[in-house]
Design an enzyme around this catalytic site. Structure first.
Site, PDB file in Angstrom:
ATOM      1  N   LYS A  62       0.819  -1.224   0.000  1.00 38.87           N
ATOM      2  CA  LYS A  62       0.000   0.000   0.000  1.00 38.87           C
ATOM      3  C   LYS A  62       0.850   1.270   0.000  1.00 38.87           C
ATOM      4  CE  LYS A  62      -3.451  -2.705   0.218  1.00 38.87           C
ATOM      5  NZ  LYS A  62      -3.500  -3.719  -0.761  1.00 38.87           N
ATOM      6  N   TYR A 275     -11.553 -15.746   2.346  1.00 41.40           N
ATOM      7  CA  TYR A 275     -10.650 -14.625   2.656  1.00 41.40           C
ATOM      8  C   TYR A 275     -10.167 -14.695   4.098  1.00 41.40           C
ATOM      9  CZ  TYR A 275      -8.985 -10.001   3.726  1.00 41.40           C
ATOM     10  OH  TYR A 275      -8.200  -8.969   4.165  1.00 41.40           O
ATOM     11  N   TYR A 301      -2.336 -12.793   2.571  1.00 36.92           N
ATOM     12  CA  TYR A 301      -2.003 -12.403   1.186  1.00 36.92           C
ATOM     13  C   TYR A 301      -0.728 -13.089   0.680  1.00 36.92           C
ATOM     14  CZ  TYR A 301      -5.288  -8.655   2.321  1.00 36.92           C
ATOM     15  OH  TYR A 301      -6.383  -7.935   2.709  1.00 36.92           O
TER      16      TYR A 301
END
Ligand SMILES: Cc1ncc(COP(=O)(O)O)c(C=O)c1O
Length: 349
Positions: A62, A275, A301
């Site tokens: 990010k 998820y 992730y």
């Protein structure tokens, strides 16, 4: 001779310099071989792009998106960043870190994607929300209208006379994705410097800005290097549609050729039950990278993305004689919130 990678600046194809940008990382992140992992798998030579070492608190993907997004926020006179993420959101942690560094306030909306998974006192990123001085954290259930929930926060900022800047989930807009078009240029510079040509690049695919930006950049630079996304949340067709749409919009913003639909690959075999839910292959991948290379992945992730890369090597899709680059998108702070799952490699899942 400057040995540290600062770039050759030959990216006229994209000319990202015309977009306002804050700088949160000095120079390039390392691009390193993983010889012990490569030997253990007996397949291709595996390299790693260390975006876990980007700037801002604890690094991760990010940071690159926020360089462009926060520059826009400042240009608009914002004094408060508003964004949304999952309970252990790295994106929320890094948005808050950018806010702290810039002297801005930050309000978070947490989407509880798996019911019952948000705990105010949780470790990992949740602890960091508190340490970095978040102005407010509001939890909403899966299925909530996130744009509307962020608008509520923006209204609260305006009510106290402030100026909000709202960042979409994961910073995955065309402007945010520019950060990963820049990363594609960085990887190609390093590939050239090192004399190492890659046959493939592998990356985690979530809110899609990382995957889309990399793809738009690789296409703009006419690299011919294929990109494989490993999904962490959605079925293949749905994710490929999302990635394609954002990659096309990102290319449009850059004024570069639109990536084709068939250049978008987002495999879904390593999502597992859903998820953020642990899988046996994720635990194996996290433990292998830690014990063989001293590299920390994350459970949600990069751990699942590396499980995908390992799986692709084992089934022969990547093989000896090839070179594969894994983009490490960060996330290690959340390891500490998953200690029980990670300590037990006999996990069912
Ligand atoms: C550590 C980490 N890796 C990968 C991703 C996925 O990136 P994107 O949301 O851009 O697809 C995220 C963000 O959600 C992340 O925090």
């Amino acid at each position: 001779m400057v040995a540290l990678h600062r770039g050759h600046g030959h990216h006229g194809d994209m000319n990202l310099a015309r977009f306002p940008r804050r700088r949160y990382t000095p120079g390039f992140t390392p691009l390193e071989p993983l010889p012990r992992l490569s030997a253990a798998l007996g397949g291709p030579e595996i390299w790693i792009k260390r975006d876990d070492l980007l700037g801002l608190a604890a690094g991760g993907n990010k940071t690159r998106k926020l360089e462009f997004l926060v520059a826009e926020a400042l240009a608009q006179g914002a004094d408060t960043l508003v964004t949304v993420g999952a309970p252990q959101s790295n994106h929320c942690r890094l948005t808050l870190a950018a806010a702290a560094k810039e002297g801005l306030k930050c309000r978070l909306v947490i989407e509880e994607r798996v019911p019952g998974t948000y705990a105010h006192e949780a470790l990992g990123n949740n602890l960091l929300f508190d340490l970095m001085g978040v102005e407010s954290v509001r939890v909403v259930p899966l299925g909530a209208d996130l744009a509307a929930e962020m608008a509520v926060e923006a209204a609260a900022v305006r009510a106290r006379g402030g100026v909000p800047y709202t960042i979409a989930g994961g910073g995955s807009t065309p402007l945010g994705a520019l950060g990963y078009a820049a990363c594609a240029a960085e990887i190609m510079d390093q590939s050239f410097d090192l004399g190492v040509a890659f046959d493939a690049i592998v990356v985690a695919s979530g809110s899609a800005g990382t995957h889309s930006g990399l793809l738009a950049g690789l296409v703009a630079l006419n690299t011919g290097v294929p990109l494989t996304g490993i999904n962490v949340r959605r079925p293949r067709a749905e994710q490929e549609g999302n990635v394609h749409k954002l990659a096309v919009a990102t290319a449009e913003l850059m004024g570069t050729p639109a990536p084709s639909r068939d250049s978008v690959v987002a495999l879904d075999e390593w999502v597992g039950p859903g998820y953020s839910l642990p899988t046996t292959s994720m635990v194996e991948a996290v433990r292998m990278l830690a014990s063989l290379e001293g590299v920390l992945l994350d459970p949600v992730y990069s751990g699942k993305a590396m499980a995908g890369l390992i799986g692709l090597v084992r089934r022969g899709d990547f093989h000896a004689g090839q070179r594969v680059c894994f983009v490490h998108t960060g996330g290690s702070p959340s390891l500490h919130a998953y200690a029980r799952d990670l300590r037990d490699p006999a996990l069912n899942g």
